[in-house]
Scaffold this active site. Structure first.
Site, PDB file in Angstrom:
ATOM      1  N   ARG A 125      -3.021 -20.528  34.918  1.00  0.00           N
ATOM      2  CA  ARG A 125      -4.116 -20.575  33.961  1.00  0.00           C
ATOM      3  C   ARG A 125      -4.317 -19.184  33.365  1.00  0.00           C
ATOM      4  O   ARG A 125      -4.126 -18.178  34.042  1.00  0.00           O
ATOM      5  CB  ARG A 125      -5.427 -21.035  34.634  1.00  0.00           C
ATOM      6  CG  ARG A 125      -5.532 -22.538  34.872  1.00  0.00           C
ATOM      7  CD  ARG A 125      -5.679 -23.311  33.553  1.00  0.00           C
ATOM      8  NE  ARG A 125      -5.865 -24.739  33.729  1.00  0.00           N
ATOM      9  CZ  ARG A 125      -4.897 -25.652  33.678  1.00  0.00           C
ATOM     10  NH1 ARG A 125      -3.637 -25.280  33.481  1.00  0.00           N
ATOM     11  NH2 ARG A 125      -5.172 -26.936  33.811  1.00  0.00           N
ATOM     12  N   HIS A 172       1.574 -24.011  26.549  1.00  0.00           N
ATOM     13  CA  HIS A 172       1.051 -24.862  27.631  1.00  0.00           C
ATOM     14  C   HIS A 172       1.906 -26.132  27.796  1.00  0.00           C
ATOM     15  O   HIS A 172       1.414 -27.255  27.727  1.00  0.00           O
ATOM     16  CB  HIS A 172      -0.423 -25.239  27.391  1.00  0.00           C
ATOM     17  CG  HIS A 172      -1.124 -25.637  28.650  1.00  0.00           C
ATOM     18  ND1 HIS A 172      -2.459 -25.353  28.895  1.00  0.00           N
ATOM     19  CD2 HIS A 172      -0.683 -26.287  29.768  1.00  0.00           C
ATOM     20  CE1 HIS A 172      -2.798 -25.821  30.082  1.00  0.00           C
ATOM     21  NE2 HIS A 172      -1.731 -26.404  30.626  1.00  0.00           N
TER      22      HIS A 172
HETATM   23  P1  NAP Z   1      -3.007 -26.777  44.409  1.00  0.00           P
HETATM   24  O1  NAP Z   1      -2.105 -27.735  45.095  1.00  0.00           O
HETATM   25  O2  NAP Z   1      -4.478 -26.955  44.520  1.00  0.00           O
HETATM   26  O3  NAP Z   1      -2.601 -25.309  44.910  1.00  0.00           O
HETATM   27  C1  NAP Z   1      -3.360 -24.195  44.615  1.00  0.00           C
HETATM   28  C2  NAP Z   1      -2.860 -23.044  45.464  1.00  0.00           C
HETATM   29  O4  NAP Z   1      -3.629 -21.879  45.129  1.00  0.00           O
HETATM   30  C3  NAP Z   1      -3.061 -23.285  46.963  1.00  0.00           C
HETATM   31  O5  NAP Z   1      -2.003 -22.744  47.685  1.00  0.00           O
HETATM   32  C4  NAP Z   1      -4.353 -22.510  47.245  1.00  0.00           C
HETATM   33  O6  NAP Z   1      -4.480 -22.055  48.572  1.00  0.00           O
HETATM   34  C5  NAP Z   1      -4.168 -21.344  46.321  1.00  0.00           C
HETATM   35  N1  NAP Z   1      -5.452 -20.685  46.067  1.00  0.00           N
HETATM   36  C6  NAP Z   1      -6.548 -21.191  45.477  1.00  0.00           C
HETATM   37  N2  NAP Z   1      -7.540 -20.275  45.433  1.00  0.00           N
HETATM   38  C7  NAP Z   1      -7.043 -19.179  46.040  1.00  0.00           C
HETATM   39  C8  NAP Z   1      -7.572 -17.902  46.335  1.00  0.00           C
HETATM   40  N3  NAP Z   1      -8.818 -17.568  46.002  1.00  0.00           N
HETATM   41  N4  NAP Z   1      -6.794 -17.018  46.975  1.00  0.00           N
HETATM   42  C9  NAP Z   1      -5.519 -17.345  47.343  1.00  0.00           C
HETATM   43  N5  NAP Z   1      -4.949 -18.539  47.089  1.00  0.00           N
HETATM   44  C10 NAP Z   1      -5.715 -19.440  46.439  1.00  0.00           C
HETATM   45  O7  NAP Z   1      -2.700 -26.720  42.838  1.00  0.00           O
HETATM   46  P2  NAP Z   1      -1.334 -27.101  42.119  1.00  0.00           P
HETATM   47  O8  NAP Z   1      -1.244 -28.561  41.927  1.00  0.00           O
HETATM   48  O9  NAP Z   1      -0.228 -26.382  42.793  1.00  0.00           O
HETATM   49  O10 NAP Z   1      -1.608 -26.455  40.679  1.00  0.00           O
HETATM   50  C11 NAP Z   1      -1.849 -25.062  40.515  1.00  0.00           C
HETATM   51  C12 NAP Z   1      -2.377 -24.785  39.115  1.00  0.00           C
HETATM   52  O11 NAP Z   1      -1.330 -24.933  38.170  1.00  0.00           O
HETATM   53  C13 NAP Z   1      -3.431 -25.772  38.628  1.00  0.00           C
HETATM   54  O12 NAP Z   1      -4.705 -25.430  39.125  1.00  0.00           O
HETATM   55  C14 NAP Z   1      -3.348 -25.626  37.134  1.00  0.00           C
HETATM   56  O13 NAP Z   1      -4.272 -24.640  36.719  1.00  0.00           O
HETATM   57  C15 NAP Z   1      -1.926 -25.129  36.891  1.00  0.00           C
HETATM   58  N6  NAP Z   1      -1.120 -26.092  36.129  1.00  0.00           N
HETATM   59  C16 NAP Z   1      -0.556 -25.687  34.948  1.00  0.00           C
HETATM   60  C17 NAP Z   1       0.226 -26.573  34.220  1.00  0.00           C
HETATM   61  C18 NAP Z   1       0.904 -26.148  32.951  1.00  0.00           C
HETATM   62  O14 NAP Z   1       1.445 -26.981  32.234  1.00  0.00           O
HETATM   63  N7  NAP Z   1       0.920 -24.878  32.630  1.00  0.00           N
HETATM   64  C19 NAP Z   1       0.423 -27.877  34.682  1.00  0.00           C
HETATM   65  C20 NAP Z   1      -0.161 -28.252  35.878  1.00  0.00           C
HETATM   66  C21 NAP Z   1      -0.935 -27.351  36.598  1.00  0.00           C
HETATM   67  P3  NAP Z   1      -4.545 -23.092  49.804  1.00  0.00           P
HETATM   68  O15 NAP Z   1      -3.124 -23.560  49.963  1.00  0.00           O
HETATM   69  O16 NAP Z   1      -5.009 -22.276  50.923  1.00  0.00           O
HETATM   70  O17 NAP Z   1      -5.470 -24.179  49.374  1.00  0.00           O
END
Ligand code: NAP
Length: 311
Positions: free
Chosen positions: A226, A274
């Site tokens: 993001r 994006h």
């Molecule tokens: P997820 O499964 O919720 O994983 C988020 C990761 O970030 C987890 O490992 C979490 O830690 C870690 N995290 C969150 N807050 C943190 C903090 N304060 N300090 C350290 N680590 C932290 O999410 P995901 O499905 O992988 O997706 C990640 C992000 O990708 C989404 O939130 C979205 O913004 C982005 N995204 C972008 C696109 C695009 O097209 N560009 C598409 C889809 C998603 P824990 O493992 O300990 O919970």
């Protein structure tokens, strides 16, 4: 009994989702009335995209759950009118596969130095070989659904991968670090970083001047997470000094990226609009249907958002 499901997303999405969702509901054994215009007080579930215009859930008096079609939920997670469980999109077959392809492609571009040969107007013979993948330290910030899959793909190619998360994780082949105490260790001397964190108050500007300085000289920043994860002024300053040799950015504080934004014209920035990972209707529909089946069977929903953590 028929379940009323409201589909709330940008207008063009209905044509893409109506058929796969209807088929997935039937396959899951659910009798569903899927519409874009159910009266709010009759709705059992909302299949939801944050840019679809719905933000006040107060009139949805019999609502049981909301299923977001996006992985990132920063614009709905703090909505005080939403008082039912919120699930988000985790879809290995579609969204995750797309992210793995985008991240791997952009990592390899920088790893093997493709630009030097593709953009070689003076036809210079440049026979330097890049290091091999095991010699290239890559750090992924965020070891969730997407960060883990990208990390596994990169370790599969032989890269030396460190992952960093909020809580302890254990992923085979990846050096797993966590918490603010280990962030410095995760970033120090990394040659490529990939940011796959959610947008929360804790992650805003997490890639700032101090942390960019920890990376190896000439490091590359790849952000498909993001926009607010990056301190934009600090990144541009580090690009200008050459400490960061390139930034490949898919997400921005304002989207579409304004025409006059310095990222568009910076010679060492690649902007993608994006597109890193798109939710794919055919596979996403199966995830939504499975979750509605679970909700109706009083089973635990998959991919529930932790409203307090913000993701
Ligand atoms: P997820 O499964 O919720 O994983 C988020 C990761 O970030 C987890 O490992 C979490 O830690 C870690 N995290 C969150 N807050 C943190 C903090 N304060 N300090 C350290 N680590 C932290 O999410 P995901 O499905 O992988 O997706 C990640 C992000 O990708 C989404 O939130 C979205 O913004 C982005 N995204 C972008 C696109 C695009 O097209 N560009 C598409 C889809 C998603 P824990 O493992 O300990 O919970």
């Amino acid at each position: 009994m028929t379940i009323n499901v409201l589909f709330s997303a940008l207008p063009g999405r209905w044509e893409q989702y109506q058929e796969p969702l209807s088929a997935a509901f039937i396959h899951a054994g659910l009798r569903v009335s899927l519409r874009t215009d159910h009266a709010p007080e009759t709705v059992d579930y909302v299949v939801y995209a944050p840019n679809g215009g719905l933000s006040d859930f107060t009139p949805f008096t019999q609502l049981k759950a909301v299923h977001c079609l996006w992985a990132g939920v920063e614009t709905i997670v703090g909505n005080p009118t939403l008082r039912v469980p919120l699930a988000r999109m985790v879809d290995a077959e579609g969204l995750t596969q797309g992210m793995v392809e985008w991240v791997t492609g952009h990592v390899l571009r920088h790893h093997i130095g493709m630009d030097a040969h593709i953009l070689n107007p003076d036809h210079v013979w440049q026979p330097e070989n890049p290091p091999l993948a095991p010699e290239r330290p890559i750090t992924i910030l965020g070891l969730g659904a997407l960060g883990t899959a990208c990390g596994q793909a990169l370790t599969g190619l032989g890269f030396n991968v460190t992952g960093w998360s909020r809580s302890p994780r254990n992923v085979q082949g990846i050096r797993c670090l966590h918490g603010s105490d280990e962030l410095q260790q995760a970033l120090t001397k990394a040659e490529i970083i990939v940011t796959l964190l959610p947008d929360t108050p804790e992650t805003t500007n997490i890639v700032n001047a101090k942390r960019l300085a920890l990376l190896a000289k000439g490091a590359v920043v790849i952000n498909p997470g993001r926009g607010p994860l990056i301190d934009d002024a600090a990144l541009i300053a580090a690009l200008n000094t050459g400490h960061i040799s390139h930034a490949t950015l898919d997400v921005f504080r304002t989207e579409p990226l304004p025409k006059d934004h310095p990222y568009w014209v910076h010679p060492r920035v690649t902007v993608t609009p994006h597109i890193a990972a798109e939710t794919r209707p055919s596979s996403a529909a199966k995830i939504v249907a499975e979750n509605l089946r679970r909700a109706e069977a009083q089973e635990q929903l998959l991919h529930l958002v932790d409203r307090r953590a913000g993701y």
